[in-house]
Design a protein around this motif. Structure first.
Motif, PDB file in Angstrom:
ATOM      1  N   ASP A  13      35.492 -87.049  47.617  1.00 30.80           N
ATOM      2  CA  ASP A  13      34.516 -88.093  47.955  1.00 30.80           C
ATOM      3  C   ASP A  13      33.389 -88.133  46.924  1.00 30.80           C
ATOM      4  N   ALA A  14      32.913 -86.951  46.533  1.00 31.87           N
ATOM      5  CA  ALA A  14      31.838 -86.885  45.535  1.00 31.87           C
ATOM      6  C   ALA A  14      32.308 -87.458  44.203  1.00 31.87           C
ATOM      7  N   PHE A  15      33.526 -87.118  43.815  1.00 36.26           N
ATOM      8  CA  PHE A  15      34.031 -87.564  42.516  1.00 36.26           C
ATOM      9  C   PHE A  15      34.217 -89.073  42.478  1.00 36.26           C
ATOM     10  N   ILE A  16      34.693 -89.655  43.571  1.00 39.27           N
ATOM     11  CA  ILE A  16      34.923 -91.106  43.607  1.00 39.27           C
ATOM     12  C   ILE A  16      33.636 -91.862  43.279  1.00 39.27           C
ATOM     13  N   GLY A  17      32.535 -91.479  43.928  1.00 42.03           N
ATOM     14  CA  GLY A  17      31.258 -92.159  43.684  1.00 42.03           C
ATOM     15  C   GLY A  17      30.738 -91.934  42.283  1.00 42.03           C
ATOM     16  N   ILE A  18      30.797 -90.689  41.825  1.00 43.75           N
ATOM     17  CA  ILE A  18      30.291 -90.360  40.500  1.00 43.75           C
ATOM     18  C   ILE A  18      31.126 -91.015  39.406  1.00 43.75           C
ATOM     19  N   ALA A  19      32.438 -91.039  39.602  1.00 43.71           N
ATOM     20  CA  ALA A  19      33.328 -91.628  38.591  1.00 43.71           C
ATOM     21  C   ALA A  19      33.018 -93.100  38.368  1.00 43.71           C
ATOM     22  N   GLU A  20      32.716 -93.812  39.439  1.00 46.01           N
ATOM     23  CA  GLU A  20      32.406 -95.239  39.297  1.00 46.01           C
ATOM     24  C   GLU A  20      31.108 -95.439  38.519  1.00 46.01           C
ATOM     25  N   ILE A  21      30.101 -94.622  38.815  1.00 44.15           N
ATOM     26  CA  ILE A  21      28.839 -94.677  38.063  1.00 44.15           C
ATOM     27  C   ILE A  21      29.102 -94.392  36.579  1.00 44.15           C
ATOM     28  N   ALA A  22      29.840 -93.312  36.307  1.00 47.00           N
ATOM     29  CA  ALA A  22      30.107 -92.914  34.926  1.00 47.00           C
ATOM     30  C   ALA A  22      30.867 -93.993  34.175  1.00 47.00           C
ATOM     31  N   ARG A  23      31.857 -94.586  34.837  1.00 44.59           N
ATOM     32  CA  ARG A  23      32.656 -95.637  34.193  1.00 44.59           C
ATOM     33  C   ARG A  23      31.783 -96.823  33.814  1.00 44.59           C
ATOM     34  N   LEU A  24      30.918 -97.253  34.710  1.00 44.16           N
ATOM     35  CA  LEU A  24      30.050 -98.391  34.437  1.00 44.16           C
ATOM     36  C   LEU A  24      29.066 -98.075  33.312  1.00 44.16           C
ATOM     37  N   GLU A  25      28.494 -96.881  33.347  1.00 43.66           N
ATOM     38  CA  GLU A  25      27.500 -96.530  32.333  1.00 43.66           C
ATOM     39  C   GLU A  25      28.140 -96.329  30.964  1.00 43.66           C
ATOM     40  N   ALA A  26      29.350 -95.814  30.925  1.00 43.30           N
ATOM     41  CA  ALA A  26      30.026 -95.624  29.638  1.00 43.30           C
ATOM     42  C   ALA A  26      30.328 -96.950  28.961  1.00 43.30           C
ATOM     43  N   ASN A  27      30.468 -97.983  29.760  1.00 45.34           N
ATOM     44  CA  ASN A  27      30.798 -99.299  29.210  1.00 45.34           C
ATOM     45  C   ASN A  27      29.599-100.229  29.096  1.00 45.34           C
ATOM     46  N   GLY A  28      28.412 -99.623  29.203  1.00 47.33           N
ATOM     47  CA  GLY A  28      27.219-100.375  28.867  1.00 47.33           C
ATOM     48  C   GLY A  28      26.546-101.117  29.991  1.00 47.33           C
ATOM     49  N   ILE A  29      26.957-100.873  31.246  1.00 51.45           N
ATOM     50  CA  ILE A  29      26.262-101.502  32.363  1.00 51.45           C
ATOM     51  C   ILE A  29      24.938-100.785  32.554  1.00 51.45           C
ATOM     52  N   ASP A  30      23.864-101.524  32.601  1.00 50.16           N
ATOM     53  CA  ASP A  30      22.503-101.010  32.831  1.00 50.16           C
ATOM     54  C   ASP A  30      21.806-100.547  31.558  1.00 50.16           C
ATOM     55  N   HIS A  31      22.563-100.364  30.450  1.00 50.63           N
ATOM     56  CA  HIS A  31      21.948-100.015  29.174  1.00 50.63           C
ATOM     57  C   HIS A  31      23.026-100.092  28.100  1.00 50.63           C
ATOM     58  N   ALA A  32      22.660 -99.803  26.864  1.00 47.67           N
ATOM     59  CA  ALA A  32      23.647 -99.858  25.782  1.00 47.67           C
ATOM     60  C   ALA A  32      24.736 -98.823  26.013  1.00 47.67           C
ATOM     61  N   PRO A  33      25.985 -99.153  25.670  1.00 49.09           N
ATOM     62  CA  PRO A  33      27.067 -98.210  25.908  1.00 49.09           C
ATOM     63  C   PRO A  33      26.913 -96.937  25.099  1.00 49.09           C
ATOM     64  N   ALA A  34      27.321 -95.798  25.695  1.00 51.00           N
ATOM     65  CA  ALA A  34      27.239 -94.520  25.007  1.00 51.00           C
ATOM     66  C   ALA A  34      28.397 -94.380  24.018  1.00 51.00           C
ATOM     67  N   SER A  35      29.609 -94.512  24.479  1.00 53.64           N
ATOM     68  CA  SER A  35      30.753 -94.409  23.575  1.00 53.64           C
ATOM     69  C   SER A  35      31.997 -95.051  24.157  1.00 53.64           C
ATOM     70  N   GLY A  36      31.926 -95.512  25.400  1.00 50.83           N
ATOM     71  CA  GLY A  36      33.086 -96.093  26.046  1.00 50.83           C
ATOM     72  C   GLY A  36      33.979 -95.076  26.716  1.00 50.83           C
ATOM     73  N   THR A  37      33.616 -93.783  26.636  1.00 49.91           N
ATOM     74  CA  THR A  37      34.430 -92.761  27.269  1.00 49.91           C
ATOM     75  C   THR A  37      33.580 -91.944  28.225  1.00 49.91           C
ATOM     76  N   VAL A  38      34.254 -91.166  29.063  1.00 51.33           N
ATOM     77  CA  VAL A  38      33.591 -90.247  29.984  1.00 51.33           C
ATOM     78  C   VAL A  38      34.299 -88.905  29.859  1.00 51.33           C
ATOM     79  N   ASN A  39      33.532 -87.832  29.697  1.00 52.81           N
ATOM     80  CA  ASN A  39      34.100 -86.496  29.629  1.00 52.81           C
ATOM     81  C   ASN A  39      34.040 -85.836  31.002  1.00 52.81           C
ATOM     82  N   VAL A  40      35.165 -85.265  31.430  1.00 48.50           N
ATOM     83  CA  VAL A  40      35.206 -84.482  32.658  1.00 48.50           C
ATOM     84  C   VAL A  40      35.429 -83.034  32.246  1.00 48.50           C
ATOM     85  N   THR A  41      34.405 -82.187  32.399  1.00 49.10           N
ATOM     86  CA  THR A  41      34.520 -80.786  32.006  1.00 49.10           C
ATOM     87  C   THR A  41      34.945 -79.960  33.211  1.00 49.10           C
ATOM     88  N   LEU A  42      35.828 -79.005  32.967  1.00 46.12           N
ATOM     89  CA  LEU A  42      36.470 -78.254  34.042  1.00 46.12           C
ATOM     90  C   LEU A  42      36.225 -76.759  33.899  1.00 46.12           C
TER      91      LEU A  42
END
Length: 214
Positions: A52-81
């Motif tokens: 449940d936590a990941f679903i919400g966070i993943a959507e935020i990360a996806r939007l922010e990586a693609n420039g929603i709300d500010h300039a895009p960072a790189s178009g990718t999201v890193n998931v560290t394990l």
């Protein structure tokens, strides 16, 4: 977008609160900054609440990586394990989200990805391993109630779905064979050559080590 900022703040707050729950991994989020992409960190034992936590966070990360709300960072999201596994159904569900969103997965130097965590690593659109990766046969905890016959059927289902999942991620059956050959109470640590043979690494550069809050 003001709404997105509020949503992001809520997700980050809830994921931080999960740090204090017993027997739970910690799903943490680091927003993008400059050219640094968003990062989702998964640590500890995987349990249902992490999905449940990941679903919400993943959507935020996806939007922010693609420039929603500010300039895009790189178009990718890193998931560290950094996890020794846990609930395999949770791992597969999170893995399919990682694959759907084309997130990259990383095991940084000093970290470990073992058992069900490998399903997350396998899902990455790009994969980097600087730490250790280990596999073994999936197992079910003994609940003292389920009959031996029912348990055997459950294991058959787990093994079939594990093989299907790895195939879905484009990984060779030899990885499945390596898992099945290793007893569930042991860990088979994969060498650099193993990681390449099993398709668990793709050449993406290591990022600077950023320590997530513990």
């Amino acid at each position: 977008m003001h709404g997105l900022k509020i949503w992001r703040a809520s997700v980050i707050f809830l994921s931080t609160c999960a740090c204090f729950l017993p027997a739970s991994s910690r799903v943490l989020y680091r927003p993008p900054a400059g050219n640094r992409p968003p990062q989702i960190s998964i640590r500890g034992e995987l349990v249902q609440s992490d999905l449940d936590a990941f679903i919400g966070i993943a959507e935020i990360a996806r939007l922010e990586a693609n420039g929603i709300d500010h300039a895009p960072a790189s178009g990718t999201v890193n998931v560290t394990l950094d996890s020794h596994g846990g609930n395999i159904w949770v791992a597969m569900s999170i893995g399919r989200i990682i694959r759907r969103y084309s997130f990259a997965t990383r095991v940084e130097v000093g970290d470990s990805c073992v058992s069900a965590c490998v399903y997350l690593l396998a899902a990455g659109h790009g994969r980097y391993v600087g730490g250790r990766v280990g596999v073994h046969r999936p197992y079910l905890p003994n609940d003292g109630v389920t009959s031996a016959r029912a348990k055997k059927a459950q294991y058959a289902g787990i093994h079939a779905q594990t093989k299907q999942y790895l195939d879905e991620m484009g990984l060779p059956t030899s990885l499945y064979d390596r898992m099945m050959q290793t007893p569930s109470d042991r860990v088979s640590w994969l060498s650099v050559q193993d990681l390449s043979t099993y398709g668990l690494t793709r050449l993406i550069p290591p990022s600077p080590r950023h320590v997530m809050p513990r």
